[in-house]
Design an enzyme around this catalytic site. Structure first.
Site, PDB file in Angstrom:
ATOM      1  N   ASP A  13       8.032  48.416 -37.981  1.00 21.92           N
ATOM      2  CA  ASP A  13       9.486  48.597 -37.938  1.00 21.92           C
ATOM      3  C   ASP A  13       9.915  49.728 -38.876  1.00 21.92           C
ATOM      4  O   ASP A  13       9.237  50.016 -39.862  1.00 21.92           O
ATOM      5  CB  ASP A  13      10.161  47.279 -38.350  1.00 21.92           C
ATOM      6  CG  ASP A  13      11.638  47.255 -38.005  1.00 21.92           C
ATOM      7  OD1 ASP A  13      12.101  48.131 -37.234  1.00 21.92           O
ATOM      8  OD2 ASP A  13      12.344  46.363 -38.516  1.00 21.92           O
ATOM      9  N   ASN A  61      12.924  45.952 -25.934  1.00 23.66           N
ATOM     10  CA  ASN A  61      13.114  47.375 -26.239  1.00 23.66           C
ATOM     11  C   ASN A  61      13.658  48.187 -25.053  1.00 23.66           C
ATOM     12  O   ASN A  61      14.133  49.311 -25.227  1.00 23.66           O
ATOM     13  CB  ASN A  61      11.813  48.024 -26.747  1.00 23.66           C
ATOM     14  CG  ASN A  61      11.465  47.653 -28.178  1.00 23.66           C
ATOM     15  OD1 ASN A  61      10.292  47.613 -28.554  1.00 23.66           O
ATOM     16  ND2 ASN A  61      12.484  47.395 -29.005  1.00 23.66           N
TER      17      ASN A  61
END
Ligand code: FPP
Length: 239
Positions: A13, A61
């Site tokens: 991340d 996503n």
């Protein structure tokens, strides 16, 4: 560096924030993040890690802007076109979890070629989660098991935890399917639908570095933190 976790999973991340800090477009963070994948994969293999699972693209996503999704879809092509010889040199085998049928054809080909080209490697498994979601994975497993029950191949009473594990996308990893250590970069402390079943007893380590800044030393620090923990799996310390 003894007691190396056999299976390390990483939620990579912070690419976007890394780029923003440098006044760069978000995709510049993903590009740099790809370089980090190369470094960390080799570092993990050199340390004797058996499986490295990386959350590269989640089922959620797809909600990102099309340009960013397209860029992320190109990354495996770029990654494997330059890196497969290095992976073979380090005896690393590529594996993928997730529904790759939704990926662009060229991405599917790059992934399948990498799997084929590294099929004879018997060192570390580099396991990419691509279009992967933990709930999606469990839902698919439940459907497969229910189908077997409906067909009379399996009785409800015969369903064990192992039955569930055997129907997950990590099943090819066998005894190594469950991560010993889960690392998330960039200071966020959540799981975001990654390997929900498999991390039941994983040690969780959250680090502040954004993924593009993570490196072999960061990996060693996380492993040291893991080594300082006492895993009891629900039992007692000195049992
Ligand atoms: C999270 O950062 C990162 C991703 C969603 C993509 C991860 C992909 C890579 C690191 C490259 C993958 C490489 C290969 C070879 C497939 P973010 O964009 O959510 O960052 P932010 O939270 O700062 O916005």
């Amino acid at each position: 560096m003894d007691r190396i976790p056999a299976h390390i999973a990483i939620i990579m991340d912070g690419n976007g924030r890394w780029a923003k800090r440098r006044h760069l477009p978000r995709v510049a963070g993903h590009k740099q993040g790809m370089q980090t994948v190369k470094k960390v994969a080799i570092a993990a293999s050199d340390l004797g890690v058996k499986v490295l699972s990386l959350y590269a693209f989640s089922t959620e996503n797809w909600k990102r802007p099309a340009a960013e999704v397209n860029y992320l879809m190109q990354l495996p092509i770029r990654f494997f076109s330059t890196f497969v010889p290095d992976l073979v040199k380090h005896n690393v085998r590529v594996m993928v979890m997730g529904d790759t049928s939704r990926l662009p054809k060229a991405t599917q080909k790059a992934v399948n070629d990498a799997i084929k080209d590294t099929a004879n490697c018997d060192g570390m498994v580099l396991n990419f989660a691509l279009n992967y979601g933990g709930r999606d994975e469990i839902t698919r497993a439940v459907k497969q098991i229910a189908t077997k029950v409906a067909a009379g191949q399996l009785k409800p009473d015969e369903i064990t935890e192992q039955t569930i594990s055997d129907h997950l996308m990590s099943a090819p990893l066998g005894k190594l399917a469950d991560p010993d250590l889960l690392i998330r970069t960039s200071g966020e402390e959540r799981i975001s639908n990654f390997m929900l079943w498999q991390i039941g007893y994983s040690e969780l380590v959250f680090v502040n570095e954004h993924w593009p800044d993570f490196n072999g030393d960061s990996l060693k620090r996380a492993i040291r933190e893991f080594q300082g923990r006492h895993r009891r799996f629900g039992g007692l310390v000195n049992q």
